[in-house]
Design a protein around this motif. Structure first.
Motif, PDB file in Angstrom:
ATOM      1  N   PHE A   1       3.963  28.310  -5.420  1.00 53.73           N
ATOM      2  CA  PHE A   1       3.971  27.730  -4.075  1.00 53.73           C
ATOM      3  C   PHE A   1       3.504  26.275  -4.087  1.00 53.73           C
TER       4      PHE A   1
ATOM      5  N   CYS B   1       6.156  35.860  -6.114  1.00 51.86           N
ATOM      6  CA  CYS B   1       5.312  34.712  -5.795  1.00 51.86           C
ATOM      7  C   CYS B   1       5.774  33.466  -6.522  1.00 51.86           C
TER       8      CYS B   1
ATOM      9  N   CYS C   1      11.448  21.219   9.097  1.00 49.15           N
ATOM     10  CA  CYS C   1      10.049  21.154   8.744  1.00 49.15           C
ATOM     11  C   CYS C   1       9.669  19.756   8.241  1.00 49.15           C
TER      12      CYS C   1
ATOM     13  N   GLU D   1      15.940  25.234   8.209  1.00 50.13           N
ATOM     14  CA  GLU D   1      14.507  25.379   8.494  1.00 50.13           C
ATOM     15  C   GLU D   1      13.679  24.362   7.690  1.00 50.13           C
TER      16      GLU D   1
ATOM     17  N   HIS E   1      -1.056  31.068   2.601  1.00 51.52           N
ATOM     18  CA  HIS E   1      -0.205  31.834   1.693  1.00 51.52           C
ATOM     19  C   HIS E   1      -1.070  32.791   0.857  1.00 51.52           C
TER      20      HIS E   1
ATOM     21  N   SER F   1       6.676  27.990   8.596  1.00 49.94           N
ATOM     22  CA  SER F   1       8.038  27.854   8.053  1.00 49.94           C
ATOM     23  C   SER F   1       8.032  27.668   6.553  1.00 49.94           C
ATOM     24  N   LEU F   2       7.108  26.832   6.065  1.00 49.35           N
ATOM     25  CA  LEU F   2       7.059  26.559   4.625  1.00 49.35           C
ATOM     26  C   LEU F   2       6.791  27.849   3.862  1.00 49.35           C
ATOM     27  N   ILE F   3       5.861  28.661   4.368  1.00 52.10           N
ATOM     28  CA  ILE F   3       5.539  29.936   3.720  1.00 52.10           C
ATOM     29  C   ILE F   3       6.742  30.884   3.810  1.00 52.10           C
ATOM     30  N   ALA F   4       7.358  30.955   5.001  1.00 47.93           N
ATOM     31  CA  ALA F   4       8.487  31.882   5.204  1.00 47.93           C
ATOM     32  C   ALA F   4       9.662  31.522   4.299  1.00 47.93           C
ATOM     33  N   VAL F   5       9.985  30.233   4.207  1.00 51.21           N
ATOM     34  CA  VAL F   5      11.111  29.802   3.372  1.00 51.21           C
ATOM     35  C   VAL F   5      10.814  30.110   1.898  1.00 51.21           C
ATOM     36  N   PHE F   6       9.594  29.810   1.462  1.00 48.84           N
ATOM     37  CA  PHE F   6       9.240  30.089   0.062  1.00 48.84           C
ATOM     38  C   PHE F   6       9.350  31.587  -0.217  1.00 48.84           C
ATOM     39  N   GLN F   7       8.856  32.405   0.687  1.00 44.12           N
ATOM     40  CA  GLN F   7       8.902  33.858   0.466  1.00 44.12           C
ATOM     41  C   GLN F   7      10.332  34.386   0.482  1.00 44.12           C
TER      42      GLN F   7
END
Lengths: 100, 100
Positions: free
Chosen positions: A74, A29, B10, B6, B89, A13-19
């Motif tokens: 990130f 990025c 998290c 989300e 990531h 989730s953390l990666i998806a939200v950041f992306q």
């Protein structure tokens, strides 16, 4: 593949939200200031809507942007999530100490 | 209350997972080494089951335990999650660079 655990889902989730937010404009990025404000007002609206000071997001962005390049990478984004998680965790501990 | 976003879910998960494992023995606000190993083997089994070196969890615990008190507090636990998220990531970015 087996069902992901709660921790694995959280990392995902953390990666998806950041992306999602960093992909809105320019460098994919990095979160620009506009993307950061969009993230805060959408994902953390419960926090931002109670802020009466209009400069708070400005100051947060400056504080999080450790290398002062005007963008959040990130790692800098995770520092924000970590800081919020610690604040929530501390508030929870305080509340349970008062209760028992 | 409206449905959590989300990011909020998290943050909640991170606190819940930490409390679940840190509450197993002794100090409720710290992960002992036994609790850390239980967390890793359950929540991050995809990572631990591929480790052929039996000393890897030992060394991870030592590296994460910044104040060397033999326990991981919530901040030290978040450093682990953050480190894993950054590794995932980076791997994702590398894979997408290769693809396009």
């Amino acid at each position: 593949m087996s069902k992901p655990t709660e921790t694995e889902r959280c990392i995902e989730s953390l990666i998806a939200v950041f992306q999602k937010y960093s992909g809105k404009d320019g460098n994919n990025c990095q979160l620009s200031k506009t993307e950061f404000i969009s993230f805060m007002n959408t994902e953390l609206a419960a926090f931002t809507k109670n802020q009466k000071d209009p400069g708070v997001l400005d100051r947060m962005m400056k504080k999080l942007d450790l290398n002062s390049d005007g963008q959040l990478d990130f790692q800098e984004f995770l520092n924000l999530i970590g800081g919020l998680a610690i604040a929530c965790h501390d508030a929870f501990l305080l509340a349970s100490q008062k209760r028992f």
